[in-house]
Write a protein that holds these residues in place. Structure first.
Motif, PDB file in Angstrom:
ATOM      1  N   THR A 142      24.196  83.415  27.270  1.00 26.10           N
ATOM      2  CA  THR A 142      25.568  83.205  26.800  1.00 26.10           C
ATOM      3  C   THR A 142      26.513  84.226  27.434  1.00 26.10           C
ATOM      4  OG1 THR A 142      25.189  84.619  24.861  1.00 26.10           O
ATOM      5  CG2 THR A 142      24.805  82.259  24.601  1.00 26.10           C
ATOM      6  N   GLU A 185      30.810  80.842  26.064  1.00 28.03           N
ATOM      7  CA  GLU A 185      30.130  79.930  26.972  1.00 28.03           C
ATOM      8  C   GLU A 185      28.609  79.994  26.813  1.00 28.03           C
ATOM      9  OE1 GLU A 185      32.829  79.077  30.895  1.00 28.03           O
ATOM     10  OE2 GLU A 185      31.532  80.843  30.933  1.00 28.03           O
ATOM     11  N   HIS A 198      25.053  78.795  28.813  1.00 28.01           N
ATOM     12  CA  HIS A 198      24.473  78.311  30.066  1.00 28.01           C
ATOM     13  C   HIS A 198      23.011  77.942  29.832  1.00 28.01           C
ATOM     14  CE1 HIS A 198      28.018  79.942  32.051  1.00 28.01           C
ATOM     15  NE2 HIS A 198      27.719  81.162  31.647  1.00 28.01           N
ATOM     16  N   ALA A 218      22.875  75.370  36.424  1.00 23.78           N
ATOM     17  CA  ALA A 218      23.334  75.835  35.116  1.00 23.78           C
ATOM     18  C   ALA A 218      24.135  74.723  34.462  1.00 23.78           C
ATOM     19  CB  ALA A 218      24.186  77.095  35.261  1.00 23.78           C
ATOM     20  N   THR A 275      26.691  74.219  31.692  1.00 26.53           N
ATOM     21  CA  THR A 275      27.600  75.136  31.002  1.00 26.53           C
ATOM     22  C   THR A 275      28.548  74.392  30.094  1.00 26.53           C
ATOM     23  OG1 THR A 275      27.490  76.674  32.872  1.00 26.53           O
ATOM     24  CG2 THR A 275      29.309  76.959  31.330  1.00 26.53           C
ATOM     25  N   ASN A 313      31.534  75.226  26.620  1.00 26.42           N
ATOM     26  CA  ASN A 313      32.184  76.111  25.656  1.00 26.42           C
ATOM     27  C   ASN A 313      31.789  75.669  24.249  1.00 26.42           C
ATOM     28  OD1 ASN A 313      34.530  77.047  23.814  1.00 26.42           O
ATOM     29  ND2 ASN A 313      34.866  78.152  25.724  1.00 26.42           N
ATOM     30  N   ASN A 330      25.676  87.021  33.731  1.00 21.99           N
ATOM     31  CA  ASN A 330      25.884  85.962  32.737  1.00 21.99           C
ATOM     32  C   ASN A 330      27.131  85.124  33.018  1.00 21.99           C
ATOM     33  OD1 ASN A 330      27.755  87.904  32.061  1.00 21.99           O
ATOM     34  ND2 ASN A 330      27.152  88.058  29.917  1.00 21.99           N
ATOM     35  N   LYS A 331      27.834  85.425  34.113  1.00 20.61           N
ATOM     36  CA  LYS A 331      28.935  84.570  34.567  1.00 20.61           C
ATOM     37  C   LYS A 331      28.487  83.687  35.736  1.00 20.61           C
ATOM     38  CE  LYS A 331      32.422  87.982  33.225  1.00 20.61           C
ATOM     39  NZ  LYS A 331      33.520  88.883  33.707  1.00 20.61           N
ATOM     40  N   LEU A 332      27.182  83.723  36.030  1.00 22.60           N
ATOM     41  CA  LEU A 332      26.536  82.915  37.076  1.00 22.60           C
ATOM     42  C   LEU A 332      26.835  83.401  38.485  1.00 22.60           C
ATOM     43  CD1 LEU A 332      26.976  79.295  35.638  1.00 22.60           C
ATOM     44  CD2 LEU A 332      25.161  80.962  35.191  1.00 22.60           C
TER      45      LEU A 332
END
Length: 518
Positions: A105, A109, A111, A128, A130, A132, A200-202
């Motif tokens: 997470t 968000e 993933h 991923a 993804t 919200n 964690n933001k890819l």
């Protein structure tokens, strides 16, 4: 002898004096039902307003193709359901061998990290999914792909897999701000893994090929750890080299720890000399890197204590090597007297870190018994899974055992094991174990006690506390008679910030969420 009896009596008196002094609060959701019988908690995340988002995985039924999916449930602080959403994993006719490796997470968000084989494109693709938490509108982002010629198939699809680490796996770091994916590459002559690291933001931080010039089957993959800052990978392997075959004492192998960053790779080799460390776990701490495991002096089935290796997290220089024998108190817990007796079948469960950076190493005496039964009507085999004693030890910052305890427990099943074993967590310097047990705690010789079970799905929920000095006590939290469903203690989800543990209860399709706060 007097010393041994005194220690045992002291341990029992500690149990009696503090049995009512473990403060806990309980919250339950309403009883609910969903379509699929088998599900378990995958993640619990705070919503910022006192509530939680619970993610549960489920296995699809026969008519759904067995693909499975996720339930996302938003609860308020009193576990009243605010909103729920079901996400069913669906694939095209060209997408095979699919598997959700895990989830991570980032604020609001979610993933889901998906790995599958696309037959049309002849490629293994990691993506991923993804969404919200406010709308659960999932979108797919490809992270990487590998051609089918270079990757091994998942071990549960390929009977000809070269070793037991085939396929892909996902590793989260302790702070859950980064994750690694390791993929086994097809090569019989060398051990080869493709390593990827994402935040964690890819954002991709590392893409690296790990190669060890040794036959694939002679490299046993132990584990991978991701540093707390999310920038470094540590890969630990047990390697059976030709040089180690000639060792007179100890294991015929060596351990190799490799540090991988964006721009570099370095490896440290260390041996257990005359001892046998069957398996080690890497632990990344502030300012130090450690490897911890059980060791033996005689053979791989007779455990004598806990091995400890400390390395510099940057240079991998070995700072300390220690082999700590089990303490006298531990042997009294286990056998009723200080006696050198066989100890085996220990299975690692979880490592916990205290606020002062001491290590609490937890394991369980787990083994499988298969029996052959012959009757006038035919013959068949039975398989029983045993979840027995809890082993727990604290290792101080010097690498020495501060205390080691054995908590006697006898549990077994020929069916589902979710209600057996335990979940462990830590609060301050105290360690907690949540177990299901029968109504009565059995008294053993030499003033010891043993937790047992009444049946797999009808047990009382207990908490056991081991304090900073190694003294333990226990308390029954929930009586089976007061619950509509039994709770699956093997799969508790920890929310460290609140010192809470979440359990899913299930009886058929009837379910309930339980929150226990320490």
């Amino acid at each position: 002898m007097k010393k041994s009896i005194a220690l045992a009596l002291f341990a029992l008196s500690t149990i009696g004096n503090y049995a009512q002094d473990i403060p806990t609060t309980i919250a339950k959701s309403d009883i609910f039902k969903d379509e699929y019988k088998f599900s378990q908690i995958a993640d619990v995340t705070q919503d910022g307003n006192g509530g939680v988002l619970v993610s549960r995985t489920y296995r699809g039924g026969f008519f759904s193709g067995g693909a499975g999916g996720y339930y996302f449930e938003h609860y308020d602080a009193k576990l009243k359901l605010i909103k729920e959403y079901e996400y069913e994993m669906k694939y095209s006719e060209f997408e095979k061998q699919s598997s959700v490796l895990g989830m991570i997470t980032n604020g609001d968000e979610i993933h889901l990290i998906d790995f599958l084989y696309n037959r049309d494109e002849k490629a293994y693709i990691c993506s991923a999914l993804t969404a919200n938490i406010n709308d659960f509108n999932f979108k797919k982002t490809e992270l990487f792909r590998l051609s089918s010629d270079e990757i091994k198939q998942f071990s549960f699809f390929a009977s000809s897999a070269f070793d037991n680490d085939s396929g892909a796996s996902m590793i989260l770091n302790e702070d859950k701000n980064a994750f690694a994916i390791t993929v086994d590459i097809k090569d019989k002559s060398t051990e080869t893994h493709k390593l990827f690291l994402f935040d964690n933001k890819l954002n991709k931080k590392i893409e690296h090929i790990f190669v060890r010039d040794i036959k694939d089957r002679k490299f046993v993959y132990e584990n991978i750890d991701v540093s707390n800052d999310g920038n470094t990978l540590y890969l630990l392997g047990k390697v059976y080299t030709d040089e180690k075959k000639s060792k007179k004492d100890g294991g015929k192998y060596q351990f190799e720890l490799t540090r991988v960053t964006k721009d570099s790779q370095k490896t440290q080799v260390f041996d257990t000399e005359e001892h046998y460390s069957r398996s080690l776990k890497t632990i990344v701490l502030e300012g130090r890197l450690t490897c911890v495991g059980f060791y033996s002096d005689r053979n791989d089935n007779r455990y004598k204590g806990i091995s400890y290796f400390e390395l510099d997290p940057e240079t991998l220089a070995i700072r300390k090597t220690k082999f700590n024998p089990f303490t006298e108190q531990f042997m009294i817990d286990k056998y009723g007297k200080d006696k050198d007796k066989e100890l085996k079948n220990l299975s690692f469960r979880k490592i916990l870190i205290t606020p002062t950076h001491e290590i609490v190493f937890n394991a369980e005496e787990f083994y499988i018994v298969t029996s052959y039964v012959s009757t006038p009507n035919g013959s068949y085999t039975t398989t029983t899974y045993h979840y027995d004693d809890i082993v727990t030890a604290k290792i101080n910052t010097s690498g020495d055992i501060a205390w080691a305890r054995n908590i006697n427990k006898r549990q077994a099943t020929a069916g589902e094991s979710s209600y057996l074993s335990y979940t462990s967590t830590i609060k301050g310097n105290d360690t907690y174990f949540f177990i299901n047990a029968g109504e009565k705690v059995k008294k053993l010789s030499n003033d010891r006690i043993q937790f047992g079970q009444t049946s797999t799905k009808h047990s009382n929920l207990n908490v056991i506390r081991v304090n900073e000095n190694g003294d333990f006590d226990y308390k029954e939290i929930l009586d089976d008679k007061d619950n509509e469903v039994p709770f699956m203690v093997a799969y508790g989800a920890i929310m460290t910030s609140e010192h809470s543990v979440f359990f899913m209860g299930r009886k058929g399709k009837k379910k309930q969420l339980l929150k226990v706060t320490l």
